[in-house]
Design a protein around this motif. Structure first.
Motif, mmCIF file in Angstrom:
data_model
loop_
_atom_site.group_PDB
_atom_site.id
_atom_site.type_symbol
_atom_site.label_atom_id
_atom_site.label_comp_id
_atom_site.label_asym_id
_atom_site.label_seq_id
_atom_site.Cartn_x
_atom_site.Cartn_y
_atom_site.Cartn_z
ATOM 1 N N THR A 1 -2.909 11.161 -7.939
ATOM 2 C CA THR A 1 -2.321 11.516 -9.234
ATOM 3 C C THR A 1 -1.562 10.338 -9.837
ATOM 4 O O THR A 1 -1.584 10.139 -11.057
ATOM 5 C CB THR A 1 -1.366 12.714 -9.082
ATOM 6 N N VAL A 2 -0.882 9.568 -8.992
ATOM 7 C CA VAL A 2 -0.167 8.381 -9.480
ATOM 8 C C VAL A 2 -1.170 7.327 -9.937
ATOM 9 O O VAL A 2 -0.987 6.683 -10.981
ATOM 10 C CB VAL A 2 0.766 7.817 -8.399
ATOM 11 N N LEU A 3 -2.241 7.160 -9.176
ATOM 12 C CA LEU A 3 -3.269 6.203 -9.580
ATOM 13 C C LEU A 3 -3.866 6.590 -10.929
ATOM 14 O O LEU A 3 -4.092 5.731 -11.795
ATOM 15 C CB LEU A 3 -4.366 6.126 -8.516
ATOM 16 N N ASN A 4 -4.136 7.891 -11.118
ATOM 17 C CA ASN A 4 -4.686 8.354 -12.395
ATOM 18 C C ASN A 4 -3.704 8.106 -13.540
ATOM 19 O O ASN A 4 -4.105 7.757 -14.656
ATOM 20 C CB ASN A 4 -5.036 9.833 -12.314
ATOM 21 N N MET A 5 -2.414 8.290 -13.264
ATOM 22 C CA MET A 5 -1.386 8.035 -14.267
ATOM 23 C C MET A 5 -1.422 6.564 -14.696
ATOM 24 O O MET A 5 -1.328 6.238 -15.887
ATOM 25 C CB MET A 5 -0.008 8.387 -13.692
#
Length: 535
Positions: A260-264
């Motif tokens: 999720t952080v990578l997608n952000m």
């Protein structure tokens, strides 16, 4: 020769070899050498001992990724007290359960979260309450920095054994009540060694704390990064702009980030902005398999090296990695291989077995359950011998059963296909579907309900509830989806809120009345490659 494996050795080593080197960059702006950090730890240990905290007592820490968290953790463990980190996203009721269940003697709580402890203060056995900003916290709390300023370091270390429990990490299981995962000096130490090796941690690394420190002790980085003398950048929360700015300004070389952080970060990236400082950057990710598109974006657009790892709170957590350069070089589809959970860590026996406990064929197609044996695996669940017995002896004796169904290929690389347990992993957080069902059952307009993971681009997967309304009519259920969302939001931690609902006439069941969640999952995930969250 036998030398006891004690977690105190990590900070001892940092002070011995890197005492004059920058170790901790605080969120408040201070920069501490490892000797300065160690002095603060000694003072906090002395504070605890002056208040009667002894070896074996549990000391809780409720804090984002600040230097106080690290100081409270080492200050506790240095006197043999059991470090018990708390998920700051939980509710006061959750905290009351954990503090009571673990019989916590003392707690350090960040001022932003102390009110959630104050709410249940009279209902827990805890007697020592410390925060970082006592003036702005209601109730009788002592101030961390004031205590350190008033205290000379005079810590007395008790004799400790490597087989003694030194951390308890609470995890959401398949039932409502969290289970305390007991880990010893030995398991924490050996897991930290493995993290240092497989994540290639060195003393010239600059580590950015994007991964919560409460998550299995920050995946063991509170030990490995300290022991290696790594510079650590603390945080109070993250957003994409801040991460990129900090990576550049602090020359960050290493971080951990859930998909999720990578997608952000990917969604924020404009295609031209700088993505690193003077150091090359690598990022470890876990919690859900990142999509190949995510891996490609991180490696090709950012120029970072992505390391995919896998595990569970009970296993250290890390037991496998797809960071296998030799195997990656031998395939025409390296991103597809990096997406797999990967090979077992050094000294870790990872198997995929059928219902009789026999190894499935290593063909990359036959599905079985992942089981594991390794020195990083937990001692057991706190005061839950039956749950411990089941976890280690379900299909095969003496192995921890992961509850994930997977395939294994000719190299021993595993790839998760589905989950055996009623667990939803959303944004790296474990959510019990049973807990959500129990909550929804309390609503007067809900006659029956089943909760399953639903695919989510943002979170990998998110809870979805199939509700049989009390009215019996899905078209006139007597309650709106928005009202049910608010009902769960008021009663559960924020990340457990149910936002997806489908009203149905009935739920699929077996002849004996057991709900067939598998049928619901098959329908919900029909357009996906597998029935587990991707990023």
């Amino acid at each position: 020769m036998h030398k006891p494996l004690l977690v105190t050795e990590f900070l001892d080593r940092a002070r011995r070899h890197y005492g004059d080197q920058e170790g901790i960059v605080a969120t408040t702006g201070e920069r501490y050498t490892y000797e300065e950090f160690g002095d603060r730890v000694d003072r906090f240990s002395t504070v605890l001992q002056a208040r009667g905290i002894e070896k074996g007592d549990r000391v809780a820490v409720l804090d984002p990724n600040t230097h106080y968290h690290l100081e409270a953790a080492y200050g506790s463990m240095q006197i043999g007290a059991v470090h018990t980190p708390l998920n700051y996203r939980l509710t006061p009721d959750d905290f009351e359960y954990i503090l009571s269940n673990a019989r916590v003697s003392a707690i350090y709580a960040d001022a932003e979260y102390a009110d959630r402890i104050e709410t249940v203060r009279d209902d827990v056995p805890t007697e020592v309450f410390i925060t970082n900003d006592a003036e702005n916290v209601e109730g009788d709390w002592e101030d961390f920095d004031t205590l350190l300023d008033e205290t000379e370091p005079d810590v007395t270390r008790p004799e400790m054994s490597e087989d003694e429990v030194i951390t308890i990490n609470y995890t959401s299981g398949t039932t409502g009540d969290p289970k305390g995962v007991m880990r010893t000096h030995r398991t924490e130490t050996l897991h930290a060694y493995l993290v240092a090796i497989h994540q290639e941690i060195q003393d010239d690394d600059v580590y950015l704390w994007t991964l919560p420190m409460f998550h299995v002790n920050g995946w063991g980085h509170i030990f490995a990064a300290v022991g290696m003398g790594t510079t650590q950048i603390c945080t109070r929360g993250v957003d994409a702009e801040w991460i990129f700015d900090t990576v550049i300004e602090e020359d960050v070389s290493y971080m951990c980030a859930a998909p999720t952080v990578l997608n952000m970060l990917i969604n924020y990236y404009d295609g031209e902005m700088p993505t690193k400082g003077d150091n090359e950057v690598r990022a470890a990710t876990a919690g859900a398999a990142p999509p190949e598109a995510t891996i490609r974006a991180v490696e090709e657009d950012f120029g970072w090296d992505l390391i995919h790892v896998y595990g569970a709170t009970e296993t250290g957590p890390l037991i496998t990695t797809s960071n296998t350069p030799k195997l990656l070089a031998s395939t025409d589809e390296p991103y597809a291989m990096k997406k797999k959970q990967g090979l077992g860590y050094l000294g870790t026996e990872v198997r995929v077995v059928d219902e009789d406990g026999n190894d499935v064929a290593p063909d990359g197609n036959t599905i079985g359950e992942i089981v594991v044996r390794g020195n990083q695996v937990m001692e057991g669940y706190w005061e839950k011998p039956d749950a411990t017995e089941e976890a280690f002896n379900d299909r095969i004796e003496g192995y921890y059963h992961m509850g994930d169904l997977a395939t294994i290929d000719e190299h021993g690389m595993i790839s998760i296909q589905d989950r055996k347990k009623d667990i939803i992993i959303s944004g790296g957080e474990n959510i019990s579907s049973i807990e959500l069902e129990d909550t929804l059952f309390d609503h007067p307009e809900v006659a029956d309900v089943a909760v399953i993971p639903s695919p989510s681009e943002e979170w990998g997967e998110t809870p979805k509830a199939f509700v049989v309304p009390e009215s019996g009519d899905p078209d006139d259920p007597g309650v709106t989806k928005e009202e049910l969302t608010e009902f769960t939001r008021e009663r559960l931690a924020s990340y457990k809120t149910v936002r997806r609902f489908e009203f149905v006439t009935d739920l699929p069941t077996t002849a004996t009345g057991k709900i067939q969640k598998y049928e619901l999952r098959e329908k919900e995930w029909a357009d996906e490659d597998s029935m587990v969250g991707q990023g």
